[in-house]
Scaffold this motif. Sequence first.
Motif, PDB file in Angstrom:
ATOM      1  N   SER A  14      40.010  70.289 -21.658  1.00 10.57           N
ATOM      2  CA  SER A  14      40.173  71.487 -22.487  1.00 10.57           C
ATOM      3  C   SER A  14      41.009  71.220 -23.727  1.00 10.57           C
ATOM      4  CB  SER A  14      40.819  72.613 -21.663  1.00 10.57           C
ATOM      5  OG  SER A  14      40.018  72.947 -20.552  1.00 10.57           O
ATOM      6  N   THR A  15      42.047  70.431 -23.583  1.00  7.05           N
ATOM      7  CA  THR A  15      42.896  70.084 -24.719  1.00  7.05           C
ATOM      8  C   THR A  15      43.114  68.572 -24.708  1.00  7.05           C
ATOM      9  OG1 THR A  15      44.936  70.409 -23.451  1.00  7.05           O
ATOM     10  CG2 THR A  15      44.069  72.308 -24.664  1.00  7.05           C
ATOM     11  N   THR A  44      43.580  67.310 -20.898  1.00  3.76           N
ATOM     12  CA  THR A  44      44.152  68.198 -19.881  1.00  3.76           C
ATOM     13  C   THR A  44      43.193  69.360 -19.665  1.00  3.76           C
ATOM     14  OG1 THR A  44      46.387  67.615 -20.597  1.00  3.76           O
ATOM     15  CG2 THR A  44      46.146  69.609 -19.245  1.00  3.76           C
ATOM     16  N   ASN A  45      42.934  69.688 -18.355  1.00  2.88           N
ATOM     17  CA  ASN A  45      42.027  70.797 -18.059  1.00  2.88           C
ATOM     18  C   ASN A  45      42.811  72.079 -17.827  1.00  2.88           C
ATOM     19  OD1 ASN A  45      43.068  70.535 -15.479  1.00  2.88           O
ATOM     20  ND2 ASN A  45      41.219  69.630 -14.599  1.00  2.88           N
ATOM     21  N   THR A  46      42.112  73.136 -17.425  1.00  2.00           N
ATOM     22  CA  THR A  46      42.752  74.451 -17.251  1.00  2.00           C
ATOM     23  C   THR A  46      43.707  74.478 -16.064  1.00  2.00           C
ATOM     24  OG1 THR A  46      40.824  75.175 -15.984  1.00  2.00           O
ATOM     25  CG2 THR A  46      40.846  75.686 -18.335  1.00  2.00           C
ATOM     26  N   SER A  49      45.944  72.184 -15.658  1.00  2.00           N
ATOM     27  CA  SER A  49      47.058  71.346 -16.129  1.00  2.00           C
ATOM     28  C   SER A  49      47.001  69.948 -15.540  1.00  2.00           C
ATOM     29  CB  SER A  49      48.414  71.996 -15.804  1.00  2.00           C
ATOM     30  OG  SER A  49      48.545  73.231 -16.468  1.00  2.00           O
TER      31      SER A  49
END
Length: 440
Positions: free
Chosen positions: A334-335, A362-364, A366
Amino acid sequence: MNIIKKYSFLFLLLAGLALHAQERITLNSSIYMVIQGNANVVLDNPNTNGITTIGGGNIITEGELNVLKWNIGTNTGNYIVPFATWSLVNIPLSVNITSAGAGAGSVLFSTYKTATNLNTPYPSDVTNMNSSCNNGNALYAVDRFWRVDAQNYGTKPSPTIDFGYNPSPSEIGGSNTIVESKLRAERFNNSSNLWETPQKLFGHDNPVTHHVNNAVVTPADFYKSWTLIDTTIMNIPITVRDTTICSGTSATLTPSGGITYTLVPNNLTGTSFSVNPSGTTSYTVIGVNALGCVSWGIDNATPTVSVNPTPTVTATSPTICAGFSATATASGASTYTWSTGSNAASITQTPTLTTNYTVTGTNTFSCSATATTNIVVNPKPTMAASQSNVTCFSFSTGSATATATGGTAPYHYAWSNGQNNNQDTALIAGTYTCIVSDAQ
């Protein structure tokens, strides 16, 4: 024996009376039967309907030797004895035989309130009110004993027992220190002379119905004398926090409440535990305190380690020629955070040499993962040119030769007049351009 009336009365079995075997006891409306004076009622009906109540009806024993003897034999089912106190408080005893005994045995039932809060008098086989962890537990026990006595069996049956009890202050109040919701059943092992708590506690209390339900008893634990104990005195409440990890990582479980612990199902022993489950997993932590008492049942901790997915991060690896720019793009999260400091999904760079870059996605949940990419920089070829001029005005006898070096052979030549060899011939006077490309 049929006792059926349409009005209330007391049926009293006198002291010393031994009643012959009967096939059924039926109690109608508010009738109650009192067995006292060491009398015995023998119920020679192995079925669960050997005692029937119609709109009420109770049996009062109030003494260890005032006995209802039920010849159950090898039958199974839920046998309910509708006990009551002298003040007619219903305290039914349910003994659900889930696995039959071996032999033509009987189960003897009685219950009685003790005279004092010290739980005296004891049943004939009981010598103390101490647990294996603490002494003097009488004030933590209800002021009542039950006799559930399997006799004349080669192998005793396996029962699940529900104890109805009197919640009045006369039995769980007074000098007693009892939290009703903490009551559990315990039996006295007259072989070891112990109540064997806390390891041998059975069932769980329902303070709304005033029952300790679901006391699952094995034949080896089917002893005669029972009471209900407030487990607060022997509790070893173990606590462990739930935790969440990302897949592929570890969690540390740190219990409290004891001095040493066992982790189930891993069967590890220690003061803390490192676990790395592949998916969300619940564990049981059993604790031991300084007295050697072991947590049991609801006192154990049951932490859950939740496992969130870790992203699969990838990034493109472009190839460029020296002097050009390239864009590397990450995906799968995601980021992103690049080693260049950029937080975009893509970065554009103009390296002079082949260069590695890392990106952490990093996904949702964390959870993060890192990928490495490189921008490959291929060197440009260099070129030298030579020429041969025309021999005379308007002749086409000139030529030009381009020689490439460096880069990656083979080379491709493109002249401005359309020729594609390294030598351009039959030229008239003029200016000519050659572009050389290498294999990259």
